[in-house]
Design a protein around this motif. Sequence first.
Motif, PDB file in Angstrom:
ATOM      1  N   ALA A   1       0.830  -1.216   0.000  1.00  0.00           N
ATOM      2  CA  ALA A   1       0.000   0.000   0.000  1.00  0.00           C
ATOM      3  C   ALA A   1       0.861   1.262   0.000  1.00  0.00           C
ATOM      4  CB  ALA A   1      -0.919   0.011   1.215  1.00  0.00           C
ATOM      5  N   LEU A   2       2.172   1.084   0.156  1.00  0.00           N
ATOM      6  CA  LEU A   2       3.073   2.230   0.291  1.00  0.00           C
ATOM      7  C   LEU A   2       4.004   2.396  -0.893  1.00  0.00           C
ATOM      8  CD1 LEU A   2       4.050   1.410   3.980  1.00  0.00           C
ATOM      9  CD2 LEU A   2       2.695   3.394   3.274  1.00  0.00           C
ATOM     10  N   ASP A   3       4.555   1.290  -1.365  1.00  0.00           N
ATOM     11  CA  ASP A   3       5.645   1.315  -2.335  1.00  0.00           C
ATOM     12  C   ASP A   3       5.160   1.627  -3.750  1.00  0.00           C
ATOM     13  OD1 ASP A   3       7.820   0.833  -3.982  1.00  0.00           O
ATOM     14  OD2 ASP A   3       8.553  -0.827  -2.756  1.00  0.00           O
ATOM     15  N   GLY A   4       5.531   2.812  -4.228  1.00  0.00           N
ATOM     16  CA  GLY A   4       5.112   3.252  -5.566  1.00  0.00           C
ATOM     17  C   GLY A   4       6.187   3.052  -6.618  1.00  0.00           C
ATOM     18  N   GLY A   5       7.137   2.160  -6.330  1.00  0.00           N
ATOM     19  CA  GLY A   5       8.195   1.873  -7.302  1.00  0.00           C
ATOM     20  C   GLY A   5       9.345   2.860  -7.208  1.00  0.00           C
ATOM     21  N   GLU A   6      10.301   2.693  -8.103  1.00  0.00           N
ATOM     22  CA  GLU A   6      11.564   3.433  -8.033  1.00  0.00           C
ATOM     23  C   GLU A   6      11.356   4.945  -7.871  1.00  0.00           C
ATOM     24  OE1 GLU A   6      15.741   3.598 -10.460  1.00  0.00           O
ATOM     25  OE2 GLU A   6      14.183   2.201 -11.128  1.00  0.00           O
ATOM     26  N   ASP A   7      10.452   5.530  -8.674  1.00  0.00           N
ATOM     27  CA  ASP A   7      10.226   6.974  -8.564  1.00  0.00           C
ATOM     28  C   ASP A   7       8.889   7.300  -7.902  1.00  0.00           C
ATOM     29  OD1 ASP A   7       8.447   6.253 -10.522  1.00  0.00           O
ATOM     30  OD2 ASP A   7       9.069   7.776 -11.968  1.00  0.00           O
ATOM     31  N   GLY A   8       8.231   6.286  -7.364  1.00  0.00           N
ATOM     32  CA  GLY A   8       6.962   6.499  -6.656  1.00  0.00           C
ATOM     33  C   GLY A   8       5.780   6.802  -7.557  1.00  0.00           C
ATOM     34  N   MET A   9       5.996   6.750  -8.876  1.00  0.00           N
ATOM     35  CA  MET A   9       4.980   7.248  -9.812  1.00  0.00           C
ATOM     36  C   MET A   9       4.290   6.155 -10.634  1.00  0.00           C
ATOM     37  SD  MET A   9       4.893  10.492  -9.267  1.00  0.00           S
ATOM     38  CE  MET A   9       3.947  11.062 -10.661  1.00  0.00           C
ATOM     39  N   ILE A  10       4.647   4.888 -10.391  1.00  0.00           N
ATOM     40  CA  ILE A  10       4.132   3.796 -11.234  1.00  0.00           C
ATOM     41  C   ILE A  10       2.609   3.815 -11.366  1.00  0.00           C
ATOM     42  CG2 ILE A  10       3.745   1.289 -11.274  1.00  0.00           C
ATOM     43  CD1 ILE A  10       6.451   0.783 -10.566  1.00  0.00           C
TER      44      ILE A  10
END
Length: 267
Positions: A199-208
């Motif tokens: 629920a937190l991790d949006g990937g490398e740049d947080g934008m996925i």
Amino acid sequence: MRVTYTDICRRFTECGIENAGGEARILIEEICGEFSSEKDYLCDQLLFAVEKRCTHYPLQYIIGKWWFCRCEFEVNEDCLIPRPDTEIAVEVAQKLMPQNARFADLCTGSGCIAISLLDLRPDTSAVAVELFPKTLELAKRNAERNNVADRFVGVLGDVLSGNVLGDEIFDVIVSNPPYIRSDVVPTLSKEVGFEPLAALDGGEDGMIFYRRIVEAYLENVSYDGCFIFEIGYDQAEDIKAVADNSSLKCEIIKDFGGNDRIAVLRR
Ligand code: GLN
């Protein structure tokens, strides 16, 4: 062993719990069914809860519920704890939705956004999408609990793969997706460490999630409808770039702390 409000406050302060007094009060109220700042409580369950909280396990999971907008939600480790700043997404959506709007909430989690909107706007109906079956069940229970289940459809699906909304058109698509950059996740508070990583991790740049949602679901937004996203305080420029890519306009709205928090994307 007997314990008082003051004992609990002291213990919480020792353990570095920020809002020691407020949390002590909530624990006593929820576990003992009443609150007095003077009374000696003889209650093992209370002592157990205090020690659990001292490990920085979230108060919200201990009492199994939390308040958001005008509603009360069941919460557990299967969902992110509803946060005050997210109430702004609800406020914005509430104002922007036309009469009798149909809206979608992607990555619904506890269901707090969709259910609060349904509660505030009895003329509307919602489709709420969630990846994890146990979390979707939780959201459905929350819809029942807040008497909006008749206008709430829960859909199990992965918003990142394909299009889970089919060809249905919505007036608004709202989402508070995972948006923390992967490298930032481990630096968050100990409390957040107990919340679901997914629920937190949006990937490398947080934008996925934003990129995929705008790409895959723009066709599900009515011509004068919009996306309403919660974003990270430092993601305004990034979300503007996502909007640009799909030739959408982007408006940024700040949270209670004055940080950029909500993005509205429209044609
Ligand atoms: N929509 C839910 C909330 O706002 C869950 C968000 C999430 O899991 N990223 O709390």
